[in-house]
Design an enzyme around this catalytic site. Structure first.
Site, PDB file in Angstrom:
ATOM      1  N   THR A   5      44.207  45.605  19.174  1.00 60.78           N
ATOM      2  CA  THR A   5      44.114  44.203  18.803  1.00 60.78           C
ATOM      3  C   THR A   5      45.515  43.748  18.401  1.00 60.78           C
ATOM      4  OG1 THR A   5      41.863  44.481  18.039  1.00 60.78           O
ATOM      5  CG2 THR A   5      43.056  42.586  17.180  1.00 60.78           C
ATOM      6  N   ASP A   7      51.163  45.959  33.359  1.00 57.24           N
ATOM      7  CA  ASP A   7      49.738  46.305  33.304  1.00 57.24           C
ATOM      8  C   ASP A   7      48.945  45.491  34.315  1.00 57.24           C
ATOM      9  OD1 ASP A   7      50.229  48.154  31.327  1.00 57.24           O
ATOM     10  OD2 ASP A   7      49.855  46.745  29.700  1.00 57.24           O
TER      11      ASP A   7
END
Ligand SMILES: Nc1ncnc2c1ncn2[C@@H]1O[C@H](COP(=O)(O)OP(=O)(O)OP(=O)(O)O)[C@@H](O)[C@H]1O
Ligand SMILES: *[C@@H]1O[C@H](CO)[C@@H](O)[C@H](O)[C@H]1NC(C)=O
Ligand SMILES: *[C@@H]1O[C@H](CO)[C@@H](O)[C@H](O)[C@H]1NC(C)=O
Length: 258
Positions: A17, A205
């Site tokens: 997070t 990513d």
């Protein structure tokens, strides 16, 4: 081109997070300063890659551990909203660690991304993955070769082939990628399209997630073609800000890609 059967992408990797505070400067040790904006984002390299593959339409499953807390619960909801199976998302008191992500499709092809990279990477990672994909700084940590051009990336690729890799991809930001394989041990530069980059965070990513999707969905396309498509997806992601917030959905992309 239609996908050949249900594609599956399994990601083993980190899930974090992000607590993001925007301030005009960094605080000194112990100092309290005012920020002008705060937000919570979903991050972690493994999770990012899984989200990008899911948004392109792959059937995805995430293997990771999150905390037994509200952030962990929220992240599981984030996976579910993106249609990702959370059957193997564990919840623990311990903090998540993000060392490496391995992406596997149903033909059990493995794509390894050495992030964060360590010079003493277990040599089995070179020999046991089908595709070894790293960026410029990871390439330098692993080989000692500073990478600033496609030529340098080619040298890294050759060295990694000598260490037992079957196929190496070095991503080069706006320059796209260089690929090299045991079958064709001549470095091949696959450029990315020219775009107006707004925020390149998470581009790597996006690229790896897209590559996992295309490998799973279009196993018959050449690696060069798979890389070209993945470059395109990642180059879309750099045109919007944020990490997962910048990852495109299949419906918003040119349909010739699919
Ligand atoms: N400025 C850009 N223009 C076009 N494409 C880009 C740009 N930057 C990145 N890309 C695309 O994203 C891919 C990955 O970028 P890069 O090599 O910067 O990854 P990275 O360093 O791992 O990214 P990050 O750590 O910021 O997530 C590139 O191979 C390319 O396809
Ligand atoms: C992919 O190639 C295999 C073997 O050459 C073939 O049997 C299969 O039909 C091809 N699939 C698609 C979708 O083209
Ligand atoms: C390469 O990826 C790492 C994560 O392993 C990241 O910290 C680094 O900034 C990236 N390098 C470049 C040149 O973007």
């Amino acid at each position: 081109m239609a996908a050949a059967g249900p594609a599956e992408v399994v990601v083993v990797g980190s899930c974090m997070t992000d607590l993001v505070s925007l301030t005009t400067r960094l605080p000194k040790a112990g100092e309290t300063i005012h920020g002008h904006k705060f937000f919570i984002g979903f991050g972690g390299k493994g999770a990012n890659q899984c989200i990008q593959a899911a948004r392109l339409g792959a059937k995805t499953l995430m293997i990771c551990k999150v905390g037994k807390d509200s952030f962990g619960n929220d992240y599981i909801e984030n996976f579910k909203r993106n249609g990702i199976s959370t059957e193997f998302v564990g919840q623990t008191e311990e903090a998540a660690t993000g060392a490496a992500s391995i992406i596997v499709n149903r033909e059990v092809k493995t794509l390894f991304n050495p992030a964060p990279a360590h010079a003493e990477l277990d040599p089995q990672f070179y020999t046991h993955s089908d595709i070894f994909c790293c960026n410029e700084s990871e390439a330098e940590i692993l080989t000692g070769i500073p990478v600033g051009s496609p030529e340098d990336a080619g040298k890294v690729g050759l060295m990694l082939l000598e260490r037992g890799c079957k196929l190496v991809i070095v991503t080069l930001g706006a320059e796209g990628c260089v690929m090299i394989s045991v079958d064709e041990p001549i470095p091949k530069h696959v450029p990315a399209g020219k775009v107006r980059a707004v925020d390149t965070t998470g581009a790597g990513d996006s690229f790896v997630g897209a590559l996992a999707f295309f490998m799973a969905c279009y196993p018959n396309l050449s690696m060069e073609e798979l890389i070209r498509k993945s470059n395109f997806i990642a180059s879309v992601s750099v045109q919007a800000s944020g990490t997962q917030s910048s990852y495109p959905y299949r419906k918003d992309l040119p349909q010739e890609l699919f």
